[in-house]
Design a protein around this motif. Structure first.
Motif, PDB file in Angstrom:
ATOM      1  N   GLN A 141      67.342  11.215  71.617  1.00 18.66           N
ATOM      2  CA  GLN A 141      66.383  11.696  70.617  1.00 18.66           C
ATOM      3  C   GLN A 141      65.968  10.576  69.666  1.00 18.66           C
ATOM      4  N   LEU A 142      66.931   9.764  69.245  1.00 14.50           N
ATOM      5  CA  LEU A 142      66.619   8.639  68.364  1.00 14.50           C
ATOM      6  C   LEU A 142      65.699   7.644  69.053  1.00 14.50           C
ATOM      7  N   GLN A 143      65.942   7.404  70.331  1.00 16.91           N
ATOM      8  CA  GLN A 143      65.096   6.475  71.087  1.00 16.91           C
ATOM      9  C   GLN A 143      63.661   7.001  71.175  1.00 16.91           C
ATOM     10  N   MET A 144      63.518   8.296  71.422  1.00 21.62           N
ATOM     11  CA  MET A 144      62.185   8.896  71.482  1.00 21.62           C
ATOM     12  C   MET A 144      61.459   8.748  70.151  1.00 21.62           C
ATOM     13  N   LEU A 145      62.182   9.008  69.052  1.00 24.04           N
ATOM     14  CA  LEU A 145      61.563   8.898  67.732  1.00 24.04           C
ATOM     15  C   LEU A 145      61.160   7.460  67.437  1.00 24.04           C
ATOM     16  N   GLN A 146      62.050   6.513  67.752  1.00 27.65           N
ATOM     17  CA  GLN A 146      61.740   5.113  67.490  1.00 27.65           C
ATOM     18  C   GLN A 146      60.501   4.667  68.261  1.00 27.65           C
ATOM     19  N   GLU A 147      60.427   5.023  69.514  1.00 29.69           N
ATOM     20  CA  GLU A 147      59.271   4.637  70.335  1.00 29.69           C
ATOM     21  C   GLU A 147      57.984   5.245  69.794  1.00 29.69           C
ATOM     22  N   SER A 148      58.048   6.508  69.410  1.00 29.49           N
ATOM     23  CA  SER A 148      56.857   7.173  68.895  1.00 29.49           C
ATOM     24  C   SER A 148      56.458   6.624  67.536  1.00 29.49           C
ATOM     25  N   PHE A 149      57.437   6.386  66.670  1.00 25.64           N
ATOM     26  CA  PHE A 149      57.139   5.836  65.347  1.00 25.64           C
ATOM     27  C   PHE A 149      56.489   4.460  65.486  1.00 25.64           C
ATOM     28  N   GLU A 150      57.076   3.611  66.331  1.00 26.85           N
ATOM     29  CA  GLU A 150      56.538   2.255  66.482  1.00 26.85           C
ATOM     30  C   GLU A 150      55.148   2.270  67.111  1.00 26.85           C
ATOM     31  N   ALA A 151      54.899   3.226  67.996  1.00 28.30           N
ATOM     32  CA  ALA A 151      53.570   3.358  68.596  1.00 28.30           C
ATOM     33  C   ALA A 151      52.537   3.811  67.576  1.00 28.30           C
ATOM     34  N   ASN A 152      53.009   4.384  66.470  1.00 28.96           N
ATOM     35  CA  ASN A 152      52.102   4.863  65.428  1.00 28.96           C
ATOM     36  C   ASN A 152      52.223   4.054  64.139  1.00 28.96           C
ATOM     37  N   GLY A 153      52.612   2.790  64.279  1.00 23.83           N
ATOM     38  CA  GLY A 153      52.506   1.858  63.165  1.00 23.83           C
ATOM     39  C   GLY A 153      53.743   1.621  62.345  1.00 23.83           C
ATOM     40  N   ALA A 154      54.903   2.151  62.738  1.00 21.86           N
ATOM     41  CA  ALA A 154      56.108   1.943  61.934  1.00 21.86           C
ATOM     42  C   ALA A 154      56.467   0.464  61.861  1.00 21.86           C
ATOM     43  N   GLN A 155      56.828   0.030  60.660  1.00 20.07           N
ATOM     44  CA  GLN A 155      57.249  -1.365  60.468  1.00 20.07           C
ATOM     45  C   GLN A 155      58.718  -1.565  60.826  1.00 20.07           C
ATOM     46  N   ALA A 156      59.498  -0.501  60.693  1.00 13.78           N
ATOM     47  CA  ALA A 156      60.935  -0.587  61.002  1.00 13.78           C
ATOM     48  C   ALA A 156      61.482   0.807  61.250  1.00 13.78           C
ATOM     49  N   PHE A 157      62.596   0.849  61.989  1.00 15.79           N
ATOM     50  CA  PHE A 157      63.287   2.115  62.279  1.00 15.79           C
ATOM     51  C   PHE A 157      64.773   1.868  62.078  1.00 15.79           C
ATOM     52  N   VAL A 158      65.371   2.586  61.139  1.00 11.67           N
ATOM     53  CA  VAL A 158      66.764   2.371  60.754  1.00 11.67           C
ATOM     54  C   VAL A 158      67.591   3.588  61.167  1.00 11.67           C
ATOM     55  N   VAL A 159      68.756   3.360  61.751  1.00 10.89           N
ATOM     56  CA  VAL A 159      69.656   4.454  62.143  1.00 10.89           C
ATOM     57  C   VAL A 159      70.948   4.338  61.345  1.00 10.89           C
ATOM     58  N   ALA A 160      71.368   5.461  60.747  1.00  7.80           N
ATOM     59  CA  ALA A 160      72.651   5.519  60.042  1.00  7.80           C
ATOM     60  C   ALA A 160      73.689   6.130  60.972  1.00  7.80           C
ATOM     61  N   GLU A 161      74.666   5.362  61.349  1.00  6.28           N
ATOM     62  CA  GLU A 161      75.656   5.803  62.334  1.00  6.28           C
ATOM     63  C   GLU A 161      76.823   6.572  61.715  1.00  6.28           C
ATOM     64  N   ASP A 162      77.141   6.279  60.428  1.00  3.14           N
ATOM     65  CA  ASP A 162      78.310   6.926  59.816  1.00  3.14           C
ATOM     66  C   ASP A 162      77.898   7.736  58.587  1.00  3.14           C
ATOM     67  N   GLN A 163      78.857   8.457  58.016  1.00  2.12           N
ATOM     68  CA  GLN A 163      78.557   9.352  56.896  1.00  2.12           C
ATOM     69  C   GLN A 163      78.083   8.591  55.668  1.00  2.12           C
ATOM     70  N   GLU A 164      78.668   7.419  55.420  1.00  2.00           N
ATOM     71  CA  GLU A 164      78.253   6.632  54.253  1.00  2.00           C
ATOM     72  C   GLU A 164      76.788   6.229  54.365  1.00  2.00           C
ATOM     73  N   GLY A 165      76.389   5.797  55.551  1.00  2.00           N
ATOM     74  CA  GLY A 165      75.000   5.429  55.760  1.00  2.00           C
ATOM     75  C   GLY A 165      74.063   6.613  55.648  1.00  2.00           C
ATOM     76  N   ARG A 166      74.510   7.760  56.192  1.00  5.80           N
ATOM     77  CA  ARG A 166      73.706   8.975  56.116  1.00  5.80           C
ATOM     78  C   ARG A 166      73.519   9.403  54.663  1.00  5.80           C
ATOM     79  N   ASP A 167      74.595   9.362  53.895  1.00  7.80           N
ATOM     80  CA  ASP A 167      74.520   9.765  52.490  1.00  7.80           C
ATOM     81  C   ASP A 167      73.539   8.881  51.724  1.00  7.80           C
ATOM     82  N   LYS A 168      73.523   7.604  52.048  1.00  6.37           N
ATOM     83  CA  LYS A 168      72.636   6.666  51.353  1.00  6.37           C
ATOM     84  C   LYS A 168      71.168   6.997  51.641  1.00  6.37           C
TER      85      LYS A 168
END
Length: 380
Positions: A212-239
């Motif tokens: 699902q993350l790969q699909m979102l990244q590909e679609s976002f980048e195809a529509n102009g996204a400058q970057a795509f960040v993934v939070a793998e752990d709870q600390e990153g998610r909370d941030k």
């Protein structure tokens, strides 16, 4: 109460989770149960109640049902009405009624539970709620897409979902909100972000989540996204989620009072709707920071004014009327989740014909002929 009378408060004496039926994945609760308390309880049993309004830590399930509350997880899991299976309620004349069943299918008679859900307390007093539960997903990761413009971000929303991506949430913040978060709360966000999309993906196998993350990244980048960040752990998610959850309090840097509306439009209309909202703000000379649930087309529009200036307040309300008219013309609605209450009641004629409003009044009269339940709400 606006028109006198008494307030019924259930949080002290009708606040019990009466039953969790593990075999049928159903919870029976009293109306004073706090939303988050039910979430925590059923998650400890391996089940899941998805509706998560921003007020989940203090809003009651009776209030959630009465408002048909939404939340950030609505993009994938829907809103309160999708989980209400049955209700017990008391009519204005004292009759106790039961509406719905704890069965998956039930087409016998009118859908009275559906009519009561979202009725804002105008039809009956809800005293017991039967809610559908689902298995709790095993894995969750969060993501953030950074875009140069609002238009790019909104295009990525409907195109990624149409391509088959199924995120739990897809939350939106524009550049005004990003700047406010940085200035007021010191949140570290990209300097050149024109808009951000933040959300979660979940699943029962990690490969599903990563796909699902790969699909979102590909679609976002195809529509102009400058970057795509993934939070793998709870600390990153909370941030990541700290920024979204503090969007509303941060924007007071633009004005002492916000005229906040939660309009909703078809997702494909999001780019055009936001373009017109910003144009209306410019016309009246106001900053209009926007954020919200882009994954389901629900945007929180904030016309920022000086609350001590009567002229600004008047112009601000004129801007809101223009926004409402534009949204309805696009096939949208005055409110995606906050409800109508008394503040939006004067605008019901923008969204509904006289015949439709009369039908609402007829339903109100059938349930409550003496108009003693929340009189005046929704203009009824």
């Amino acid at each position: 109460p606006v028109n006198g009378g008494i307030t019924l408060a259930f949080e002290k004496h009708m606040n019990k989770i009466l039953e969790v039926d593990m075999e049928n994945m159903v919870a029976v609760v009293q109306p004073g149960v706090i939303n988050k308390d039910l979430q925590r309880h059923v998650e400890s049993l391996g089940l899941f109640y998805p509706p998560d309004p921003a007020s989940e830590e203090y809003s009651t399930l009776g209030g959630n049902v009465s408002e048909n509350a939404g939340g950030m997880r609505a993009a994938k899991y829907g809103i309160t009405k999708d989980y209400v299976m049955a209700l017990r309620a008391v009519r204005a004349n004292g009759d106790i009624i039961r509406a719905g069943k704890r069965t998956i299918k039930d087409v016998a008679g009118y859908n009275i539970a559906g009519i009561l859900t979202g009725s804002e307390g105008t039809l009956a007093v809800i005293t017991e709620i039967t809610l559908k539960l689902i298995p709790k997903p095993k894995y969750v990761k969060s993501y953030m897409g950074i875009f140069p413009s609002v238009e790019d971000a909104m295009r990525a929303v409907f195109k990624s979902l149409a391509s088959g991506a199924n995120p739990v949430a897809m939350e939106f913040m524009d550049s005004l909100v990003v700047q406010a978060l940085k200035e007021k709360l010191g949140v570290e966000l990209p300097e050149d972000a024109g808009a951000l999309l933040i959300g979660d993906v979940d699943g029962n196998v990690i490969e599903e989540v990563d796909f699902q993350l790969q699909m979102l990244q590909e679609s976002f980048e195809a529509n102009g996204a400058q970057a795509f960040v993934v939070a793998e752990d709870q600390e990153g998610r909370d941030k990541l989620w700290y920024a979204r959850r503090n969007a509303s309090p941060s924007i007071t840097i633009y004005g002492s009072k916000k005229l906040n509306e939660d309009i909703s439009v078809p997702r494909s209309m999001l780019p055009e709707a936001l373009k017109k909202i910003y144009a209306i703000g410019e016309k009246y000379g106001f900053k209009v920071p926007c954020f919200g649930h882009a994954g389901d087309g629900n945007i929180h529009v904030n016309v920022m004014v000086d609350g001590s200036d009567p002229e600004q307040l008047e112009k601000g309300h004129e801007a809101i009327i223009e926004i409402f008219e534009m949204v309805v013309e696009m096939g949208g609605t005055l409110s995606g989740e906050h409800g109508i209450g008394t503040s939006k009641a004067p605008f019901m004629n923008i969204a509904f014909t006289p015949q439709e409003i009369q039908l609402f009044k007829d339903i109100k009269a059938a349930f409550d002929p003496n108009h003693i339940l929340n009189p005046g709400k929704m203009g009824l």
